[in-house]
Design a protein around this motif. Sequence first.
Motif, short mmCIF file in Angstrom:
data_model
loop_
_atom_site.label_atom_id
_atom_site.label_comp_id
_atom_site.label_asym_id
_atom_site.label_seq_id
_atom_site.Cartn_x
_atom_site.Cartn_y
_atom_site.Cartn_z
N ILE A 1 0.82 -1.39 -0.31
CA ILE A 1 -0.44 -0.14 0.32
C ILE A 1 0.72 1.30 -0.41
N LEU A 2 2.27 1.69 0.54
CA LEU A 2 2.41 2.47 1.32
C LEU A 2 3.53 2.95 0.01
N MET A 3 4.53 2.34 -0.66
CA MET A 3 5.13 2.29 -2.00
C MET A 3 4.69 2.22 -3.06
N PRO A 4 3.57 2.47 -3.34
CA PRO A 4 2.93 3.27 -4.81
C PRO A 4 2.99 4.23 -4.04
N LEU A 5 2.12 3.96 -2.76
CA LEU A 5 1.67 5.76 -2.71
C LEU A 5 3.28 6.56 -2.34
N LEU A 6 4.21 6.31 -1.86
CA LEU A 6 5.43 6.97 -1.64
C LEU A 6 5.40 7.03 -3.46
N PHE A 7 5.53 6.81 -4.62
CA PHE A 7 5.65 6.54 -5.49
C PHE A 7 5.06 8.00 -6.05
N LEU A 8 3.29 7.78 -5.69
CA LEU A 8 2.24 9.05 -6.25
C LEU A 8 3.40 10.55 -5.30
N PHE A 9 3.75 10.20 -4.47
CA PHE A 9 3.99 11.56 -3.72
C PHE A 9 4.77 11.81 -4.31
N MET A 10 6.56 10.97 -5.10
CA MET A 10 7.78 11.72 -5.44
C MET A 10 6.83 12.90 -6.47
N ILE A 11 6.10 12.09 -7.39
CA ILE A 11 5.51 12.73 -8.56
C ILE A 11 4.59 14.05 -8.64
N VAL A 12 4.34 14.12 -7.54
CA VAL A 12 3.88 15.10 -6.78
C VAL A 12 4.49 16.42 -6.72
N LEU A 13 5.40 15.93 -5.73
CA LEU A 13 6.38 16.78 -5.47
C LEU A 13 7.36 17.20 -6.47
N ILE A 14 7.59 16.02 -7.43
CA ILE A 14 8.40 16.59 -8.03
C ILE A 14 7.81 17.60 -9.13
N VAL A 15 6.28 17.38 -9.28
CA VAL A 15 5.32 18.46 -10.11
C VAL A 15 6.12 19.87 -9.52
N THR A 16 5.40 19.47 -8.39
CA THR A 16 5.32 20.75 -7.61
C THR A 16 6.62 21.54 -7.60
N PHE B 1 0.24 16.23 4.25
CA PHE B 1 1.71 16.14 3.21
C PHE B 1 3.00 15.41 3.51
N ALA B 2 3.37 16.36 4.30
CA ALA B 2 4.49 15.62 4.78
C ALA B 2 4.63 14.70 6.23
N ALA C 1 9.99 22.21 2.76
CA ALA C 1 10.09 23.27 2.77
C ALA C 1 9.21 23.56 1.09
N ILE C 2 9.25 21.60 0.81
CA ILE C 2 7.93 22.22 -0.25
C ILE C 2 6.69 21.85 0.00
N PHE C 3 7.01 20.67 1.44
CA PHE C 3 5.24 21.07 1.45
C PHE C 3 4.39 22.37 2.15
N SER C 4 5.67 23.31 2.81
CA SER C 4 4.92 24.19 2.87
C SER C 4 4.57 25.36 2.15
N GLN C 5 5.13 24.95 0.58
CA GLN C 5 4.27 26.19 -0.24
C GLN C 5 3.17 25.16 -0.87
N LEU C 6 2.77 24.19 -0.66
CA LEU C 6 2.25 23.40 -1.01
C LEU C 6 -0.01 23.08 -0.15
N MET D 1 14.30 9.68 -10.26
CA MET D 1 12.44 10.68 -9.97
C MET D 1 12.99 11.00 -8.08
N ALA D 2 13.92 10.22 -7.47
CA ALA D 2 14.32 11.09 -6.36
C ALA D 2 15.52 12.84 -7.00
N GLY D 3 15.93 12.69 -7.65
CA GLY D 3 16.96 13.35 -7.94
C GLY D 3 16.14 14.85 -8.10
N LEU D 4 14.50 14.83 -9.02
CA LEU D 4 14.10 15.33 -9.52
C LEU D 4 13.51 16.52 -8.69
N MET D 5 13.30 15.24 -7.54
CA MET D 5 12.34 15.50 -6.09
C MET D 5 13.00 16.70 -5.29
#
Length: 279
Positions: free
Chosen positions: A9-24, A139-140, A128-133, A99-103
């Motif tokens: 459950i949590l690993m796919p969720l982490l992957f999804l969060f990585m995509i959101v944070l990359i875009v942000t 999310f943090a 710092a990113i979470f503070s902008q979301l 992805m981690a680098g882009l995040m």
Amino acid sequence: KGIELCSRILMPLLFLFMIVLIVTGLMQEGSWEGVKYLFYPDFSKFSFKALVDAMGLVFFSYSVGAGCMLTYGAYLDDKTDLINSSFWIIALSLIVSLMAGLMILPANFAFGMDSTAGPGLTFITMPAIFSQLPGGQFFAVVFFACLIVAALTSAVSMLEIDITWMVQELKISRPKSVVICLLFMLILSIPCALSFGVLADTKLFGKTPFDLADFFVSNLALPVGGIISAILAAWFAWDKVHTQWPTKEGYPAWKKWLRILIGVFCPALVLVIMIAGLI
């Protein structure tokens, strides 16, 4: 039904969060400098030391030399394609690393933080990113909870080597083996943890307990383990691997070269890395 269920459950969720944070992160002003820092080649900074460091990172990242792959390989059936599986392990790990680098790096440059801070970037840049979301605090919490699970699953994979050995060779029950390994690692970890506190000025060979442990594992233990693994795979267990590739023409010629690559070239290359790391 415990950690495995959580991981599903949590690993796919982490992957999804990585995509959101990359875009942000990429939406922040100045983030493109981080993308260029990550992907734009600067050959003036290339050196033999950089090459050795990169190859050492590969050893650490893929647990080569630690026995993880050998342990997991023992659970596979004879129908599993080892080469295809190895390719996907490497490919997926590379994708997640990028992805981690882009995040982290684009957001790191956007907020003007030190890009050489190492693992600490995760605990500096991400808040710092979470503070902008919108809803960044939520999310943090979820992100770092997923990160804990990721670290925990990695720890399980490492401990499985010792636990399996104790169960099969010493005939100790699995629950007892888990407790023994846990206590052993806890005791060994205490000096490393205190290296950032009361033992910060306690040094041996100019290194704190944490730095000494890191140096020993990265520059000596993992390379030696990698050399032994390659030699065993090529010259002592090859007949087992060889049965995976039956063809009408017999044993494929290119896979004979693969044996030479694993049994001769790889150990020689790893030896060079080890010597360079020790020097």
